[in-house]
Each structure stands twice: as structure tokens, then as C-alpha cells.
Scaffold this active site. Structure first.
Site, PDB file in Angstrom:
ATOM      1  N   ASP A 130     -19.862  13.896 -14.951  1.00 47.05           N
ATOM      2  CA  ASP A 130     -21.302  13.666 -14.848  1.00 47.05           C
ATOM      3  C   ASP A 130     -21.654  12.747 -13.685  1.00 47.05           C
ATOM      4  OD1 ASP A 130     -20.294  11.270 -15.805  1.00 47.05           O
ATOM      5  OD2 ASP A 130     -21.479  11.259 -17.654  1.00 47.05           O
TER       6      ASP A 130
ATOM      7  N   CYS B  32       0.830  -1.209   0.000  1.00 45.57           N
ATOM      8  CA  CYS B  32       0.000   0.000   0.000  1.00 45.57           C
ATOM      9  C   CYS B  32       0.862   1.256   0.000  1.00 45.57           C
ATOM     10  CB  CYS B  32      -0.938   0.003   1.208  1.00 45.57           C
ATOM     11  SG  CYS B  32      -2.074  -1.398   1.245  1.00 45.57           S
TER      12      CYS B  32
END
Length: 199
Positions: free
Chosen positions: A135, A44
Site C-alpha cells: 500500500d 558496507c
């Protein structure tokens, strides 16, 4: 799970940069929400460090970045400093990290890794990637297991393809990169293609 073309569900969350409303945070930009299993873990750290170095490339493409894991906000803040040290970055950490300790968002968006668990036996988040357009609709989703780090150069390439095909009636072939040839979508007639692409 969210399907391609669906409006990505809005949510409120605590992050390393304070509380956010996801749709408000996105505004009129593109966004990438990417999850990781746990703070202070080696794979990570390499991933968030790689993204940190690529921030200017994402910004050039009008893309905002936001990470997520099951760790709390204080853990995110402390670990962000480690990530910066790892890649030699100073200053403010450039993107927020969402805290999801109850796994509410992880479950809602299908980001739970069924194999990897924390010390208490609770599932961790997998390595998910969601690309969301201005959008607020889902344009791409990827799910990687916790054991496999992602290729963020490929994610940049995908953003380039998504942004090109959102504004032009073209499709990009395998291994396409910006500047390479692309294809006119089959729904465009030969006559339309001549008008649109031949000058």
C-alpha cells in the site's frame, strides 16, 4: 522524516539498474529501502553481500530490495562486482542501488549520519532501513550509525511479523519467530477470538 503509517514519498532516481520511479518500481510487492554510507568500504561490503545471499529468502516473502548511498551510478556498478566476489555470487547483481550524490533523499528521509563525513567534509548516509508495504505505507524504520552493521536475519524476522500481523488480528512477542505462539490483539473480544482462532 516519514512516520509509521504514512505513505512513503515517491521519488525518481538514478540507480545501478537505470532510472526508476519508486512507487512504480514497488508495484504490488513489499519493499525494503536500505542505505549505506559509502561504496568500497568494508562494513558496507559485508552488509550488501549478506543481503545478496538472502535475496531468495526475501523473494519468498514477496519483498523487493533496493539500496542507496551518496555514490554515483558508475561507482555502484563497479562496487557491486566486488560485493559479488566477496560472497562468491555470479550473474547479474539482483537489486538496484540508488545514487544520491546531492543527499536530497538522505536529507528528505532523515538518513544523514551527523558524524561520518567523506573526504570533502560532506555527511554520509547512515545505515537506515525502511520497510514499505504494497500500500506504499511505511511499516518499519530503523536507523543505525555508520559504525554499526545491521543484522539482516532480524530484518527477515520483522518482515515475517509484519506480514502476519497485516492479515491476522495478532501481535508477536519478543524474539518471536515463524511458528511460535503469538497473541490476539486486545481489540478482539473473547467471543470474536473463539470464532477466529478456535476450530
Amino acid at each position: 522524516m516519514v512516520n509509521l503509517g504514512d505513505v512513503f514519498p515517491n521519488f525518481d532516481a538514478d540507480t545501478s539498474d537505470g532510472k526508476i520511479n519508486f512507487h512504480t518500481w514497488i508495484g504490488d510487492k513489499w519493499a525494503i529501502l536500505f542505505s549505506h554510507p559509502a561504496d568500497y568500504t568494508p562494513v558496507c561490503t559485508t552488509e550488501l553481500g549478506r543481503v545478496l545471499k538472502l535475496v531468495p529468502d526475501f523473494e519468498k516473502r514477496n519483498v523487493k530490495l533496493i539500496a542507496l548511498s551518496v555514490d554515483d551510478v558508475e561507482s555502484h556498478k563497479g562496487w557491486a562486482k566486488d560485493v559479488q566476489d566477496f560472497v562468491g555470487h555470479s550473474g547479474k547483481f539482483p537489486y538496484p542501488i540508488v545514487s544520491d550524490p546531492k543527499r536530497d533523499l538522505a536529507v528528505k528521509f532523515g538518513m544523514v549520519d551527523p558524524v561520518e563525513k567523506d573526504g570533502a567534509g560532506m555527511p554520509l548516509t547512515c545505515r537506515a532501513v525502511f520497510i514499505i508495504g504494497p500500500d506504499k505505507k511505511l511499516k518499519l524504520s530503523l536507523l543505525y550509525p555508520a559504525t554499526t552493521g545491521r543484522n539482516f536475519d532480524e530484518i527477515l524476522r520483522v518482515v515475517d511479523s509484519l506480514q502476519l500481523t497485516a492479515t491476522h488480528k495478532v501481535a508477536t512477542p519478543a524474539d518471536w519467530k515463524p511458528g511460535d505462539k503469538c497473541m490476539v490483539v486486545p481489540s478482539v473480544s473473547a467471543e470474536e477470538a473463539k470464532k477466529m482462532f478456535l476450530r
